[in-house]
Design an enzyme around this catalytic site. Structure first.
Site, short mmCIF file in Angstrom:
data_model
loop_
_atom_site.label_atom_id
_atom_site.label_comp_id
_atom_site.label_asym_id
_atom_site.label_seq_id
_atom_site.Cartn_x
_atom_site.Cartn_y
_atom_site.Cartn_z
N LYS A 38 0.85 -1.20 0.00
CA LYS A 38 0.00 0.00 0.00
C LYS A 38 0.88 1.25 0.00
CE LYS A 38 -0.70 -0.73 4.95
NZ LYS A 38 -0.93 0.27 5.94
N ARG A 136 -9.37 0.24 15.55
CA ARG A 136 -9.32 1.11 14.36
C ARG A 136 -10.47 0.69 13.46
NH1 ARG A 136 -3.94 1.33 10.64
NH2 ARG A 136 -4.36 -0.91 10.54
N TYR A 266 14.65 30.88 5.33
CA TYR A 266 13.53 31.71 5.77
C TYR A 266 13.58 32.01 7.27
CZ TYR A 266 11.06 30.99 1.34
OH TYR A 266 10.70 30.98 0.02
N MET A 315 10.53 24.73 0.45
CA MET A 315 9.69 23.80 -0.32
C MET A 315 10.50 22.94 -1.29
SD MET A 315 6.41 24.58 -2.78
CE MET A 315 5.43 25.40 -1.55
C1 PLP Z 1 -4.02 -4.73 8.35
C2 PLP Z 1 -2.56 -4.58 8.10
N1 PLP Z 1 -1.81 -5.67 7.94
C3 PLP Z 1 -0.49 -5.60 7.72
C4 PLP Z 1 0.16 -4.38 7.66
C5 PLP Z 1 1.64 -4.34 7.46
O1 PLP Z 1 2.27 -3.83 8.59
P1 PLP Z 1 3.86 -3.75 8.71
O2 PLP Z 1 4.30 -2.75 7.70
O3 PLP Z 1 4.09 -3.30 10.10
O4 PLP Z 1 4.38 -5.11 8.42
C6 PLP Z 1 -0.58 -3.22 7.84
C7 PLP Z 1 0.09 -1.92 7.81
O5 PLP Z 1 -0.28 -0.95 8.37
C8 PLP Z 1 -1.98 -3.32 8.06
O6 PLP Z 1 -2.73 -2.22 8.24
#
Ligand code: PLP
Length: 377
Positions: A38, A136, A266, A315
């Site tokens: 991700k 969460r 700055y 920036m």
């Molecule tokens: C549901 C879930 N599984 C796995 C992971 C992977 O976590 P990590 O990068 O700590 O291995 C994440 C990352 O936030 C996650 O949200």
């Protein structure tokens, strides 16, 4: 190698990712490793990391968003892709066409995902996420069996997995991980009693895997470790065998000799104590270098030496106090990674900024070109 149109770039060592994945696959034992890519592969490039991880033994992928899964499918990646939280209904059709593994936990989402799947004449693969303490997302343990039964009753859905996510696996002294594991084990035992256990029962992220808490997981959803970064300072020791894949580079774009007492950047918030060679690097907070890094001891490697950032990061540019180093326009600087014997790690920068290595690598913005290489000597 450096054929990019600017004097700031990220290098991604795909051999490091391959080696890390191989180490982690071994550590996972009977569990499958699903690489978490991700946020554009934690800033490393989702498609490149996904391909590399799969070639090194990962069996699936995890993403956060429907569009992240879609990007992987468009790149012709056919491995299973788990989207780790519920998505808005508008994305359901695309998710089903992409044959993703959807995460579900709310009654209404399960109903509407099932309805879209039925309308398309397909069966949607789902994993139920159970909240065992992170608070969460996920269905509370007390309602989890009802959601399982709801999914099983929906003919257009297939329950392929149940899972939970640890809140504090990166903090070995925290007792919540064991508590979460027990709550989850109890739920899985109930599934077993009712003969409803799906193919995959999973828990582990990087920290849990590195700490060998993966005995009862069928999938290790590993992110930060495949990039060669320890999940926390407390897990540095168990992550010792991993190699960082990302480094951040720039070339000196301007040099000045400034006298003691002169201010830089700055607000002229800092005055030089001694005359010094000041190098300008052409990257800044729009590239992901935090503006306040100068004020927390942030350093850059130039000529194999640590040199402090001087004045606020702007920036697009930042200034570095090179002291008496004979620095020249075009000289290489390293903001993250190694130069000579010196290394600046993501967790070093993170510690200065009171954050985590994840935020440092994810924060390197899209406008910094990524340069990929394998087997660098
Ligand atoms: C549901 C879930 N599984 C796995 C992971 C992977 O976590 P990590 O990068 O700590 O291995 C994440 C990352 O936030 C996650 O949200």
């Amino acid at each position: 190698m450096n054929s990019v149109n600017r004097w700031a770039w990220v290098e991604i060592d795909l051999t490091a990712i391959k080696t890390n994945v191989a180490v982690l696959v071994k550590q996972a034992g009977r569990a499958e490793l699903w690489a978490t890519v991700k946020a554009n592969g934690y800033g490393h490039g989702a498609v490149e990391v996904a391909r590399t991880a799969l070639s090194a033994g990962a069996r699936g992928l995890c993403v956060a968003l429907a569009d992240e899964a879609h990007q992987l499918r468009q790149a012709k990646i056919v491995a299973p892709i788990l989207i780790v939280s519920e998505q808005p209904e508008v994305a359901f059709e695309q998710m089903l066409r992409d044959e993703v593994v959807a995460t579900v936990y709310n009654e209404a989402t399960i109903n509407s995902y099932a309805a879209v799947a039925a309308r398309l004449g397909v069966v949607g693969t789902v994993h139920l996420k159970v909240d065992t303490g992170m608070h969460r997302v996920g269905v509370p343990v007390a309602s989890a069996m009802a959601r399982v039964e709801q999914i099983i009753a929906a003919k257009s859905l297939q329950l392929d997995g149940v899972y939970t996510h640890f809140a504090a696996a990166d903090l070995p002294s925290h007792d919540e991980t064991a508590k979460q594991q027990r709550r989850f084990d109890d739920f899985v035992a109930e599934l077993d009693r009712k003969k409803l256990r799906p193919k995959y029962v999973h828990t582990s992220n990087s920290a849990a895997l590195l700490r060998s808490l993966n005995a009862v997981t069928d999938i290790a959803r590993v992110g930060i470790a495949i990039y060669g970064i320890a999940p926390s300072n407390e897990t540095e020791t168990v992550a010792r065998g991993l190699r960082p894949a990302m480094s951040l580079h720039a070339r000196v774009s301007h040099v000045q000799r400034l006298e003691a007492g002169e201010g830089v950047s700055y607000g002229l918030r800092t005055r030089l104590e001694k005359s010094a060679n000041i190098a300008t690097l052409p990257l800044g907070y729009a590239d992901g270098v935090p503006r306040r890094l100068w004020s927390v001891g942030g350093e850059v490697l130039i000529g194999g030496k640590r040199c402090p950032i001087v004045g606020v990061v702007t920036m697009d540019q930042l200034m570095v106090n090179c002291g008496e180093i004979d620095v020249k326009i075009g000289d290489q600087a390293v903001l993250l990674g190694a130069q000579g014997d010196e290394v600046i790690s993501a967790n070093e920068i993170a510690t200065r900024l009171d954050t985590i290595g994840y935020e440092i690598v994810c924060g390197v913005s899209a406008r910094v070109p990524r340069v990929y290489f394998e087997n660098k000597a």
